[in-house]
Design an enzyme around this catalytic site. Structure first.
Site, mmCIF file in Angstrom:
data_model
loop_
_atom_site.group_PDB
_atom_site.id
_atom_site.type_symbol
_atom_site.label_atom_id
_atom_site.label_comp_id
_atom_site.label_asym_id
_atom_site.label_seq_id
_atom_site.Cartn_x
_atom_site.Cartn_y
_atom_site.Cartn_z
ATOM 1 N N SER A 20 0.818 -1.224 0.000
ATOM 2 C CA SER A 20 0.000 0.000 0.000
ATOM 3 C C SER A 20 0.854 1.277 0.000
ATOM 4 O O SER A 20 1.835 1.381 0.753
ATOM 5 C CB SER A 20 -0.917 0.013 1.224
ATOM 6 O OG SER A 20 -1.613 1.234 1.270
ATOM 7 N N LEU A 21 0.438 2.247 -0.809
ATOM 8 C CA LEU A 21 1.101 3.553 -0.843
ATOM 9 C C LEU A 21 0.448 4.524 0.141
ATOM 10 O O LEU A 21 0.931 5.636 0.338
ATOM 11 C CB LEU A 21 1.021 4.143 -2.256
ATOM 12 C CG LEU A 21 1.702 3.329 -3.354
ATOM 13 C CD1 LEU A 21 1.542 4.016 -4.705
ATOM 14 C CD2 LEU A 21 3.172 3.118 -3.037
ATOM 15 N N SER A 22 -0.662 4.117 0.753
ATOM 16 C CA SER A 22 -1.409 5.037 1.627
ATOM 17 C C SER A 22 -0.590 5.511 2.830
ATOM 18 O O SER A 22 -0.647 6.703 3.160
ATOM 19 C CB SER A 22 -2.712 4.382 2.079
ATOM 20 O OG SER A 22 -3.551 4.200 0.970
ATOM 21 N N LYS A 71 -13.540 -4.621 1.055
ATOM 22 C CA LYS A 71 -14.348 -3.470 0.638
ATOM 23 C C LYS A 71 -15.849 -3.743 0.650
ATOM 24 O O LYS A 71 -16.641 -2.839 0.906
ATOM 25 C CB LYS A 71 -13.932 -3.011 -0.764
ATOM 26 C CG LYS A 71 -12.622 -2.253 -0.792
ATOM 27 C CD LYS A 71 -12.312 -1.822 -2.216
ATOM 28 C CE LYS A 71 -11.305 -0.711 -2.249
ATOM 29 N NZ LYS A 71 -11.253 -0.047 -3.541
ATOM 30 N N ASP A 107 -13.340 6.918 -3.829
ATOM 31 C CA ASP A 107 -12.868 6.760 -5.216
ATOM 32 C C ASP A 107 -13.756 7.533 -6.194
ATOM 33 O O ASP A 107 -13.277 8.007 -7.233
ATOM 34 C CB ASP A 107 -12.868 5.281 -5.633
ATOM 35 C CG ASP A 107 -11.679 4.523 -5.063
ATOM 36 O OD1 ASP A 107 -10.660 5.160 -4.756
ATOM 37 O OD2 ASP A 107 -11.790 3.288 -4.925
ATOM 38 N N GLY A 132 -15.100 -3.999 -13.875
ATOM 39 C CA GLY A 132 -14.672 -4.555 -12.594
ATOM 40 C C GLY A 132 -14.955 -3.597 -11.456
ATOM 41 O O GLY A 132 -15.839 -2.735 -11.543
ATOM 42 N N TYR A 231 -1.804 4.042 -12.630
ATOM 43 C CA TYR A 231 -0.801 5.057 -12.252
ATOM 44 C C TYR A 231 0.642 4.557 -12.388
ATOM 45 O O TYR A 231 1.576 5.297 -12.090
ATOM 46 C CB TYR A 231 -1.058 5.637 -10.858
ATOM 47 C CG TYR A 231 -1.373 4.636 -9.781
ATOM 48 C CD1 TYR A 231 -0.375 3.920 -9.141
ATOM 49 C CD2 TYR A 231 -2.689 4.425 -9.391
ATOM 50 C CE1 TYR A 231 -0.674 3.011 -8.161
ATOM 51 C CE2 TYR A 231 -3.003 3.508 -8.402
ATOM 52 C CZ TYR A 231 -1.982 2.807 -7.785
ATOM 53 O OH TYR A 231 -2.290 1.901 -6.806
HETATM 54 P P1 NAP Z 1 -10.880 -5.545 -11.568
HETATM 55 O O1 NAP Z 1 -11.972 -5.454 -10.571
HETATM 56 O O2 NAP Z 1 -10.121 -6.818 -11.700
HETATM 57 O O3 NAP Z 1 -11.504 -5.156 -13.007
HETATM 58 C C1 NAP Z 1 -10.732 -5.191 -14.185
HETATM 59 C C2 NAP Z 1 -11.641 -5.137 -15.403
HETATM 60 O O4 NAP Z 1 -10.810 -5.114 -16.558
HETATM 61 C C3 NAP Z 1 -12.575 -6.339 -15.562
HETATM 62 O O5 NAP Z 1 -13.770 -5.922 -16.162
HETATM 63 C C4 NAP Z 1 -11.785 -7.244 -16.510
HETATM 64 O O6 NAP Z 1 -12.581 -8.112 -17.289
HETATM 65 C C5 NAP Z 1 -11.183 -6.200 -17.421
HETATM 66 N N1 NAP Z 1 -10.020 -6.720 -18.126
HETATM 67 C C6 NAP Z 1 -8.875 -7.208 -17.584
HETATM 68 N N2 NAP Z 1 -8.029 -7.566 -18.570
HETATM 69 C C7 NAP Z 1 -8.670 -7.339 -19.748
HETATM 70 C C8 NAP Z 1 -8.322 -7.532 -21.122
HETATM 71 N N3 NAP Z 1 -7.124 -8.031 -21.470
HETATM 72 N N4 NAP Z 1 -9.220 -7.192 -22.074
HETATM 73 C C9 NAP Z 1 -10.415 -6.670 -21.720
HETATM 74 N N5 NAP Z 1 -10.816 -6.480 -20.438
HETATM 75 C C10 NAP Z 1 -9.933 -6.797 -19.465
HETATM 76 O O7 NAP Z 1 -9.759 -4.449 -11.306
HETATM 77 P P2 NAP Z 1 -9.949 -2.975 -10.669
HETATM 78 O O8 NAP Z 1 -9.824 -3.062 -9.188
HETATM 79 O O9 NAP Z 1 -11.154 -2.353 -11.255
HETATM 80 O O10 NAP Z 1 -8.626 -2.238 -11.187
HETATM 81 C C11 NAP Z 1 -8.411 -2.026 -12.560
HETATM 82 C C12 NAP Z 1 -7.277 -1.033 -12.788
HETATM 83 O O11 NAP Z 1 -7.580 0.204 -12.170
HETATM 84 C C13 NAP Z 1 -5.928 -1.464 -12.210
HETATM 85 O O12 NAP Z 1 -4.948 -1.123 -13.158
HETATM 86 C C14 NAP Z 1 -5.769 -0.610 -10.978
HETATM 87 O O13 NAP Z 1 -4.409 -0.320 -10.673
HETATM 88 C C15 NAP Z 1 -6.486 0.652 -11.390
HETATM 89 N N6 NAP Z 1 -7.032 1.414 -10.234
HETATM 90 C C16 NAP Z 1 -6.596 2.701 -10.038
HETATM 91 C C17 NAP Z 1 -7.089 3.445 -8.973
HETATM 92 C C18 NAP Z 1 -6.603 4.860 -8.743
HETATM 93 O O14 NAP Z 1 -6.809 5.403 -7.642
HETATM 94 N N7 NAP Z 1 -5.995 5.487 -9.712
HETATM 95 C C19 NAP Z 1 -8.052 2.889 -8.133
HETATM 96 C C20 NAP Z 1 -8.488 1.578 -8.367
HETATM 97 C C21 NAP Z 1 -7.971 0.845 -9.425
HETATM 98 P P3 NAP Z 1 -12.852 -9.625 -16.843
HETATM 99 O O15 NAP Z 1 -13.795 -9.546 -15.676
HETATM 100 O O16 NAP Z 1 -13.453 -10.221 -18.064
HETATM 101 O O17 NAP Z 1 -11.515 -10.200 -16.463
#
Ligand code: NAP
Length: 289
Positions: A20-22, A71, A107, A132, A231
């Protein structure tokens, strides 16, 4: 930092949590605000969640962030949950009230903060890639921003249908979503005001991947904003190509900073030192953290 007899504790719960970066971001902000607090990462196994909450109440913990896998599981253990958290179906920030623990999802506001500085979004068309966990915060934000048309693009039709259904009433932030199979992405790009990547495509270590290719980016209007919530790396290949095309871009760092800033404001009642929090993360990414 001096730990005293009056020092109060806050932190983040998760399993695993060492990444965690928090703590880096919040302890820099806590020092800046002159608070006698320490923010630590608590590894809490799923079976210990309720015990941990009771213990936190007993030691008068200020509040805490929540990450995977707690969560959703934490929601029935809270006294009050904000509409944002109900819409997302997940809580990432908890604080004490006289009645008990209260939770929200920062978020949603964290994602919106940099967008609000760019333009008004009422009546716009948004395309969200992925369905997701983080896509849920993005959709809640689209509803709060007043987007008129929101298309959700995903590869798994069943998951996508379930996702869109979960944003129908009685969701407090109900919004009509248009499900788009990934194979039809190209036909849906013309006329988009905002494209958000919530998939991990392009995230370290797969830095040579992008969810849209250059030909697809070329179909977007010149005024479109491309927002990648990843990020690491900064920029992702998607944002590099979008910027090369002259489009406005946003990366995930600001969302990370802003969701933390909103949490800190809930706990402290003070305005968060956003610049200090952002710099703490940038220093960490530079290897100085
Ligand atoms: P998640 O719940 O696993 O959701 C990922 C989504 O992307 C799912 O719908 C998944 O589809 C889809 N996906 C994965 N690989 C794919 C591919 N090759 N082609 C098409 N769809 C694909 O993950 P999450 O928690 O939402 O996080 C996703 C990203 O957001 C991560 O990179 C994370 O670091 C970033 N994030 C950033 C912040 C921020 O504060 N900036 C906050 C949260 C998350 P399937 O269900 O079909 O696998």
């Amino acid at each position: 930092m001096t730990i005293t007899g009056k020092t109060r504790l806050l932190g983040v719960i998760g399993d695993p949590i060492k990444h965690s970066l928090s703590p880096t971001m919040h302890n820099r902000a806590i020092a800046q605000l002159g608070l006698d607090w320490v923010y630590v990462a608590f590894p809490i196994a799923p079976e210990n969640l309720e015990t941990a909450l009771n213990g936190f109440a007993a030691i008068d913990l200020v509040g805490f962030n929540v990450t995977i896998p707690h969560k959703q599981a934490i929601m029935p253990l809270l006294t009050e949950i904000s509409d944002q958290a109900k819409a997302v179906g997940a809580v990432n920030t908890v604080w004490r009230s006289p009645q008990g623990w209260r939770g929200t999802n920062t978020d949603v506001d964290g994602f919106m903060a940099p967008l609000k500085l760019m333009r008004g979004w009422s009546g716009t068309t948004a395309i969200v890639l992925g369905c997701g966990g983080s896509a849920r915060a993005v959709i809640a934000a689209c509803r709060l921003l007043g987007c008129k048309s929101v298309k959700v693009v995903a590869r798994n039709a069943d998951k996508l249908a379930e996702f869109c259904k979960s944003f129908q009433a009685p969701n407090p932030l109900a919004i009509a979503l248009e499900p788009i199979p990934w194979s039809e992405l190209s036909e849906n790009l013309t006329g988009a005001d905002l494209v958000v990547n919530t998939t991990p495509i392009g995230m370290h270590p797969n830095e040579n991947a992008a969810p849209l290719n250059e030909a697809q980016l070329a179909q977007l209007p010149e005024s479109a904003v491309v927002y990648d919530i990843i990020y690491t790396p900064r920029p992702t290949l998607l944002l590099k190509h979008a910027a090369d095309r002259g489009l406005k871009t946003l990366d995930g760092l600001e969302m990370l900073v802003q969701q933390g800033a909103i949490a800190l404001e809930k706990w402290s009642g003070k305005s968060a030192p956003v610049d200090v929090m952002r710099q703490a993360l940038l220093d960490w990414f530079d290897g100085k953290g």
